[in-house]
Design a protein around this motif. Structure first.
Motif, PDB file in Angstrom:
ATOM      1  N   GLU A 170       0.793  -1.227   0.000  1.00 34.33           N
ATOM      2  CA  GLU A 170       0.000   0.000   0.000  1.00 34.33           C
ATOM      3  C   GLU A 170       0.830   1.283   0.000  1.00 34.33           C
ATOM      4  OE1 GLU A 170      -2.751  -0.359   3.215  1.00 34.33           O
ATOM      5  OE2 GLU A 170      -3.798  -2.076   2.314  1.00 34.33           O
ATOM      6  N   HIS A 171       2.158   1.158  -0.046  1.00 37.70           N
ATOM      7  CA  HIS A 171       3.011   2.352  -0.117  1.00 37.70           C
ATOM      8  C   HIS A 171       3.483   2.556  -1.550  1.00 37.70           C
ATOM      9  CE1 HIS A 171       2.870   2.623   4.187  1.00 37.70           C
ATOM     10  NE2 HIS A 171       3.541   1.516   4.377  1.00 37.70           N
ATOM     11  N   ASP A 172       2.532   2.982  -2.403  1.00 34.75           N
ATOM     12  CA  ASP A 172       2.834   3.172  -3.836  1.00 34.75           C
ATOM     13  C   ASP A 172       3.466   1.925  -4.430  1.00 34.75           C
ATOM     14  OD1 ASP A 172       1.836   5.802  -3.950  1.00 34.75           O
ATOM     15  OD2 ASP A 172       3.721   6.605  -3.191  1.00 34.75           O
ATOM     16  N   GLY A 173       2.957   0.780  -4.040  1.00 33.58           N
ATOM     17  CA  GLY A 173       3.456  -0.481  -4.581  1.00 33.58           C
ATOM     18  C   GLY A 173       4.517  -1.137  -3.723  1.00 33.58           C
ATOM     19  N   LEU A 174       5.088  -0.401  -2.778  1.00 34.89           N
ATOM     20  CA  LEU A 174       6.083  -0.991  -1.880  1.00 34.89           C
ATOM     21  C   LEU A 174       5.383  -1.758  -0.751  1.00 34.89           C
ATOM     22  CD1 LEU A 174       8.616   1.975  -1.544  1.00 34.89           C
ATOM     23  CD2 LEU A 174       8.715   0.043  -3.116  1.00 34.89           C
ATOM     24  N   ILE A 175       6.076  -2.694  -0.166  1.00 36.93           N
ATOM     25  CA  ILE A 175       5.487  -3.543   0.870  1.00 36.93           C
ATOM     26  C   ILE A 175       5.018  -2.723   2.071  1.00 36.93           C
ATOM     27  CG2 ILE A 175       6.066  -5.242   2.670  1.00 36.93           C
ATOM     28  CD1 ILE A 175       7.686  -6.759   0.607  1.00 36.93           C
ATOM     29  N   SER A 176       3.796  -2.975   2.493  1.00 35.54           N
ATOM     30  CA  SER A 176       3.275  -2.380   3.721  1.00 35.54           C
ATOM     31  C   SER A 176       3.052  -3.449   4.794  1.00 35.54           C
ATOM     32  CB  SER A 176       1.969  -1.629   3.457  1.00 35.54           C
ATOM     33  OG  SER A 176       1.025  -2.465   2.812  1.00 35.54           O
ATOM     34  N   LYS A 177       2.868  -4.690   4.347  1.00 39.16           N
ATOM     35  CA  LYS A 177       2.731  -5.800   5.302  1.00 39.16           C
ATOM     36  C   LYS A 177       3.152  -7.083   4.598  1.00 39.16           C
ATOM     37  CE  LYS A 177      -0.645  -8.272   8.189  1.00 39.16           C
ATOM     38  NZ  LYS A 177      -2.044  -8.296   8.675  1.00 39.16           N
ATOM     39  N   VAL A 178       3.993  -7.852   5.255  1.00 41.88           N
ATOM     40  CA  VAL A 178       4.371  -9.148   4.707  1.00 41.88           C
ATOM     41  C   VAL A 178       4.714 -10.073   5.867  1.00 41.88           C
ATOM     42  CG1 VAL A 178       6.815  -8.496   4.414  1.00 41.88           C
ATOM     43  CG2 VAL A 178       5.859 -10.379   3.071  1.00 41.88           C
ATOM     44  N   GLY A 179       4.244 -11.302   5.774  1.00 39.71           N
ATOM     45  CA  GLY A 179       4.529 -12.237   6.847  1.00 39.71           C
ATOM     46  C   GLY A 179       3.673 -13.482   6.748  1.00 39.71           C
ATOM     47  N   LYS A 180       3.641 -14.219   7.845  1.00 33.47           N
ATOM     48  CA  LYS A 180       2.896 -15.470   7.865  1.00 33.47           C
ATOM     49  C   LYS A 180       2.362 -15.729   9.269  1.00 33.47           C
ATOM     50  CE  LYS A 180       7.049 -18.256   8.725  1.00 33.47           C
ATOM     51  NZ  LYS A 180       7.926 -19.333   8.211  1.00 33.47           N
ATOM     52  N   VAL A 181       1.332 -16.562   9.331  1.00 37.99           N
ATOM     53  CA  VAL A 181       0.749 -17.009  10.595  1.00 37.99           C
ATOM     54  C   VAL A 181       0.622 -18.517  10.525  1.00 37.99           C
ATOM     55  CG1 VAL A 181      -1.286 -16.988  12.069  1.00 37.99           C
ATOM     56  CG2 VAL A 181      -0.486 -14.864  11.039  1.00 37.99           C
ATOM     57  N   GLU A 182       1.142 -19.183  11.523  1.00 40.09           N
ATOM     58  CA  GLU A 182       1.087 -20.641  11.545  1.00 40.09           C
ATOM     59  C   GLU A 182      -0.209 -21.114  12.203  1.00 40.09           C
ATOM     60  OE1 GLU A 182       4.659 -22.076  13.328  1.00 40.09           O
ATOM     61  OE2 GLU A 182       5.944 -21.246  11.751  1.00 40.09           O
ATOM     62  N   GLU A 183      -0.746 -22.174  11.652  1.00 45.10           N
ATOM     63  CA  GLU A 183      -2.005 -22.745  12.139  1.00 45.10           C
ATOM     64  C   GLU A 183      -1.897 -23.155  13.606  1.00 45.10           C
ATOM     65  OE1 GLU A 183      -3.745 -26.700  10.705  1.00 45.10           O
ATOM     66  OE2 GLU A 183      -4.408 -25.269   9.179  1.00 45.10           O
ATOM     67  N   ASN A 184      -2.996 -22.986  14.321  1.00 42.31           N
ATOM     68  CA  ASN A 184      -3.098 -23.395  15.733  1.00 42.31           C
ATOM     69  C   ASN A 184      -2.261 -22.543  16.681  1.00 42.31           C
ATOM     70  OD1 ASN A 184      -4.835 -25.553  15.045  1.00 42.31           O
ATOM     71  ND2 ASN A 184      -3.073 -26.846  14.564  1.00 42.31           N
ATOM     72  N   CYS A 185      -1.751 -21.418  16.210  1.00 39.86           N
ATOM     73  CA  CYS A 185      -1.048 -20.494  17.102  1.00 39.86           C
ATOM     74  C   CYS A 185      -2.098 -19.672  17.835  1.00 39.86           C
ATOM     75  CB  CYS A 185      -0.110 -19.602  16.294  1.00 39.86           C
ATOM     76  SG  CYS A 185       0.743 -18.376  17.306  1.00 39.86           S
ATOM     77  N   ALA A 186      -1.922 -19.464  19.126  1.00 37.85           N
ATOM     78  CA  ALA A 186      -2.967 -18.839  19.939  1.00 37.85           C
ATOM     79  C   ALA A 186      -2.855 -17.322  20.017  1.00 37.85           C
ATOM     80  CB  ALA A 186      -2.951 -19.434  21.332  1.00 37.85           C
ATOM     81  N   ASP A 187      -1.674 -16.790  20.313  1.00 39.29           N
ATOM     82  CA  ASP A 187      -1.550 -15.356  20.580  1.00 39.29           C
ATOM     83  C   ASP A 187      -0.356 -14.752  19.834  1.00 39.29           C
ATOM     84  OD1 ASP A 187      -3.635 -15.475  22.567  1.00 39.29           O
ATOM     85  OD2 ASP A 187      -2.162 -16.366  23.918  1.00 39.29           O
ATOM     86  N   ASP A 188      -0.555 -13.526  19.324  1.00 41.68           N
ATOM     87  CA  ASP A 188       0.536 -12.781  18.682  1.00 41.68           C
ATOM     88  C   ASP A 188       1.302 -13.669  17.712  1.00 41.68           C
ATOM     89  OD1 ASP A 188      -0.198 -10.566  20.135  1.00 41.68           O
ATOM     90  OD2 ASP A 188       1.197 -10.986  21.755  1.00 41.68           O
ATOM     91  N   CYS A 189       0.588 -14.177  16.718  1.00 44.68           N
ATOM     92  CA  CYS A 189       1.135 -15.220  15.847  1.00 44.68           C
ATOM     93  C   CYS A 189       1.808 -14.697  14.583  1.00 44.68           C
ATOM     94  CB  CYS A 189       0.019 -16.172  15.435  1.00 44.68           C
ATOM     95  SG  CYS A 189      -0.748 -16.993  16.850  1.00 44.68           S
TER      96      CYS A 189
END
Length: 201
Positions: A170-189
């Protein structure tokens, strides 16, 4: 079938298998477009810029970090905790008193507050590093945007069973969010980075 015909047939099959194989990267087209935007930005800025990240926790804590880069090298890192919900950072910064009061509002017991006080946690609520002491609060945050794009490709966007990948640009095509979330993770994943601003120097 003669040898040449066999060779051409095998070559054709190999080509078809390679061209039809799925990418190991989630959001590959979007990532490649963003990478080209980043290369343009890096050239235009002479690889001198700053970017800010944001992270929040289900516990009500949030933090912001600004990293300044000069000619591709990290020059300065600034960190701040803008709020410990429901308390916002005082205008003149956190003090022992304001921090303890914020923790009390969160429901910490007097025994827990005593431990927090002994650990001098409020002194870690905001800090700045420069070239003389970079990494003195850890090294996980010492990332240029080149590093962010590399980690996105090598780790955060790699398809894997039980993992949900994220990419926003969302920053003129530059990364604004990138990452992953693993299944069954409870908090702050969320594993990755959320970028709130990118500016040329």
């Amino acid at each position: 079938m003669n040898q040449l015909a066999k060779f051409n047939f095998l070559l054709l099959i190999t080509f078809l298998l390679v061209s039809c194989s799925k990418s190991d990267l989630e959001f590959e087209d979007q990532y490649e477009r963003s990478l080209r935007k980043w290369e343009d930005f890096k050239r235009e800025s002479q690889n001198s810029y700053s970017y800010s990240t944001y992270s929040g926790s289900w516990t009500g804590w949030s933090s912001e970090m600004t990293i300044k880069i000069e000619n591709g090298k990290i020059e300065q890192v600034s960190y701040i905790v803008p709020s410990i919900a429901p308390t916002k950072r005082p205008e003149n910064g956190w003090t022992k008193e304001s921090f303890i009061e914020a923790m009390r509002k969160k429901g910490y017991s007097e025994e827990e507050l005593k431990k927090v006080e002994e650990q001098l946690v409020w002194e870690k609520m905001e800090w700045t590093e420069d070239k003389s002491n970079l990494g003195s609060h850890g090294d996980y945050y010492l990332l240029t945007l080149d590093d962010v794009y590399r980690l996105a490709k090598e780790n955060w966007l790699v398809k894997s069973k039980g993992v949900t990948n994220y990419l926003e640009t969302e920053h003129d095509g530059l990364i604004s969010k990138v990452g992953k979330v693993e299944e069954n993770c409870a908090d702050d994943c969320f594993i990755g980075v959320q970028i709130s601003a990118i500016e040329k120097k």
